[in-house]
Design an enzyme around this catalytic site. Sequence first.
Site, PDB file in Angstrom:
ATOM      1  CE  LYS C  82      11.086 -14.076  33.765  1.00 37.48           C
ATOM      2  NZ  LYS C  82      11.235 -12.767  34.435  1.00 37.48           N
ATOM      3  CB  SER C 157      13.241 -10.782  31.585  1.00 31.67           C
ATOM      4  OG  SER C 157      12.686 -11.024  32.873  1.00 31.67           O
ATOM      5  CB  SER C 181      11.142  -8.876  34.430  1.00 33.50           C
ATOM      6  OG  SER C 181      12.365  -8.439  33.905  1.00 33.50           O
TER       7      SER C 181
END
Lengths: 502, 98, 504
Positions: C82, C157, C181
């Site tokens: 990420k 997210s 997330s």
Amino acid sequence: MTATTHDLLGYEDAIARFDPVIGLEVHVELGTRSKMFCPSGTEFGAEPNSLVSPVSLGLPGALPVVNRTAVEYAIRIGLALDCQIAQTCRFARKNYFYPDVPKNFQTSQYDEPIAYDGHLDVELDDGDVFRVEIERAHMEEDAGKNTHVGGRTGRIHGAEYSLVDYNRAGIPLVEIVTRPVVGTGERAPEVARAYVQSLRELFRTLGVSEARMERGNVRADVNVSLRPSPEAPLGTRTETKNVNSFRSVERAVRYEIRRQATILASGGSILQETRHWHEDSGTTSPGRVKSDAEDYRYFPEPDLVPISPSREWVEEIRAGLPERPGARRRRLQEDWGFTDAEMRDAVNAGAAELIEATVAAGAPPAAARKWWLGELLRTANARGVDLGGLGVTPAQIGQLQVLVDSGRINDKLARQVLEGVLAGEGDPEAVVLSRGLEVVSDDAALLEAVDAALASQPDVAEKIRSGRIQAAGAIVGAVMKATRGQADAARVRELVLERVGA
Amino acid sequence: MPTFSTDEVARVAALARIDLEPAELERLAGELEVIVHAVERVSEAVGDDTPATSHPIPLANVFREDVVEPSLPAQDALAAAPASEDGRFLVPQILGED
Amino acid sequence: MSDATLTRQTAGDLAALLQAGEVSSVDVTQAHLDRIRDVDGAVHAFLHVSDAEALATARAVDARRATGERLHGLAGVPIAVKDIVVTKGQPTTAGSRILEGWVPPYDATLVERLRAAGLPILGKTNLDEFAMGSSTEHSGYGPTRNPWDLDRIPGGSGGGSAAAVAAYEAPLAIGTDTGGSIRQPAAVTGTVGVKPTYGGVSRYGLIALASSLDQAGPVSRTVLDSALLHEVIGGHDPRDSTSLPEPLPDVVRAAHHGDVAGLRVGVVRELTGDGYQSGVRASFEAAVALLAEAGAEIVDVSCPSFDYALAAYYLILPAEASSNLAKFDGMRFGLRVEPAEGPITAERVMAATRGAGFGDEAKRRIILGTYALSAGYYDAYYGSAQKVRTLIQRDFAAAFAKADVLVSPTAPTTAFRLGEKLADPLAMYLNDVATIPANLAGIPGMSLPSGLSDDGLPVGFQILAPARADDRLYRVGGVLEAALIERWGGPVLSAAPELEVTTR
């Protein structure tokens, strides 16, 4: 807008009409090897941005970890100020935007300082002791350094841009905050200066900082307020930032008292504000008014966990504390038999340690004091250095005094020997030999000189013979001159009287 | 109950150092009004005697030893700087001191 | 073995093939890079693909393996990271224009561990700006799309990491979870995601959103794969003061455990019922029934303070974020924007940079957080929210006295359509209602697919365990996964439609 001092009420007038209350916030940079929250180095004067890590640069993702030694030093300071050491305490974030603060928040203790409720007994110039109450001592980190480039004055206003070096960012600081200092009366400026001086001495004694003023290791913010009488509630205060020498602390307090008194006496009121100190003019001026300046949005630092110093650790640190300066001074004064004034002079001249070492090298305390505060201090003043900068060691002075006491040289010769030592000719022993300065103790050689002197001044010889013994001084003087001072004057006198048969 | 006027949004945005367009101020005032109204109920849930939790897993006394590690090379530190000069970060003129 | 076959393997199976010398890491890595080339134009899971570096790592691993060196079990298995995790020498943007082009000079601790274990890093995955969002629509670089339906959100997210794994662009990915997330994107993409106990994985090098809530964790297609990755990245880190000092529990063994007989599974009353889509509820209840069949004891638990969790979260997160994001000011790194008119001062450049560089959601939360911390409001907002946190911890403590693990649907709905909730921040925030309590209390949580809803989209099943008992997630998750595969004849993800190959 910077006032000049001649527009202001005189200091005596100001003090006659108002009672001053001061407060001091002193920041000291701790002498740890690495920074408060990361392993970057801390040495002074390194190449810009060469002592940085992701943490001290505030890079995204970096996290702080507390330096154990910095905590220990903070506890040392707290204990030396007779503070309570917190059972548990935390860091908070003080949020404000400024380019030298890499994260745009300073990691600082806020409502939970590591040490609180202490005091420091401060000795004033005349020997009076004034107790300053300490509210708290807390840990925080230093900011980077801005250099302002361009513009007319080189000061912040008018600068075209700034260059930032983050080497200093993250160096551990302890901030020591006093309670309002009341009851000083006209001595407020002196108390402020003596307090900062005492703290500096304490930091050095504790070994927590080199405490070099010229490097900004110790920095003071000075609060001043006035009130009509000691019974009245505290007045509105101003805070003068970054007053970084002893003399400036005294001057800044004095100036603020006069400035505020002038405003109050004419019916005005004091604005609570931050002010800047101007060394050149000896005045303060208001900082820029910022609506959000006080809204620091403190909250507990979530990247750090609480510090709960165990009582065992605190007691271990307490047991290891060196003798505090006040106690040490009283002990030395007693050992040495100095008067209060003598001791104060010695301390003010920075000679106490030198005298102590000289005594240890074999000199009587009074003699050690005489050398350091006499000849050597005069030379240091003439050269514009402090006593430590003369290049003369306590061991050398001790040796010099031993030479005097053993009769190998007299006081006059000793001064010449010292001259040689100061000129870098080596230890006193070596100077005596190389300059041939030993006292002439051979009676035969002296008698020769005595006879010559008597022969050249027959009238004086006659006077002595007729019982006017004080006339012998002229002959002794002549002999001393002839031997270039290397004779023992007392012995010469004996020989003169013997020769004349008086 | 706090009301999020555009003035209030502008005040807080200044504190947060964010320039906002007039249209953004207007929109944020409306949105924040709704959000603040929804979140302010936290105060009704707790009493004065409820302790605050700032760390989910309680730890204490986490220290590092006072040991120096090599610095990030200055050129790496400065590599991402929008501007630099003489080994330092170049920033626009700074008004006022904090 | 063909590219297509390689990309469909689990990480565990790839590791076995690599260890047996049946495939090379270069082949495996190249297969995934090809897959990214083929489908990522449509999915947009990646912000940056680091082909050369990934292949170099793969070659190095193959060479070391050829010499007979003993390597980490996952050596050579590629991974996606990420883009909120800093990677030395690779761009890191946190999904924000304010960090466009920033190349960090250091690695996050978890990245160091990935490199040390020999996992080729394929690239950096998309996310809502600074991980603020539940749909990846708040990315400064355009949204990621759900591989199940390209018109729908992949969650947020960490939509990029979940979509990359769901679209077979990577067998493993790193996520971060501040309020869900990792778990909510896993739920809406039919993948597995784990938020470890707070402090279980180092936060050093994660671009902080809310420091007291953030936690990195594994994203994968199977429970075992998450355990294998969890083991690589977990464990104490002296650079993170909040890192747990004790060793990680044996999560891999727990994933293999295979038995929940006698385990007490608590269904959290407040995290089911109204507000949850009917198809989500049905899938959840069926999964609970499967656990009961497997011998678990199902108990009912109540956590009344959860009612305040969302409110507390949307004060604590913005408050911490407002401070964490203050460093993005155009002075030391990243974007610098000068004001269009007026004097060029540091203060004004900071404000102009932040005005131009932050997106709507970041601005909204920074301003909310600044407000909540500002003079006169702290006690009512941030202070009260921290007290709610205490109440939620107490609720969990009581619940875990009655149950070994707690379960709920991961998210109230399946994947919604892009744009559907953009105009209504509060509706967007509600997606996290079931995942947030775990972050507030610091406890571990997992989401794994429990099947499909009546709309044909995957549903996430959330398991929560007490702090430091991450192994229980894997034990229960492993059993449920096996039961579901048996019932479905294959993993839930196999029901996803094939993506059209549109070389990007």
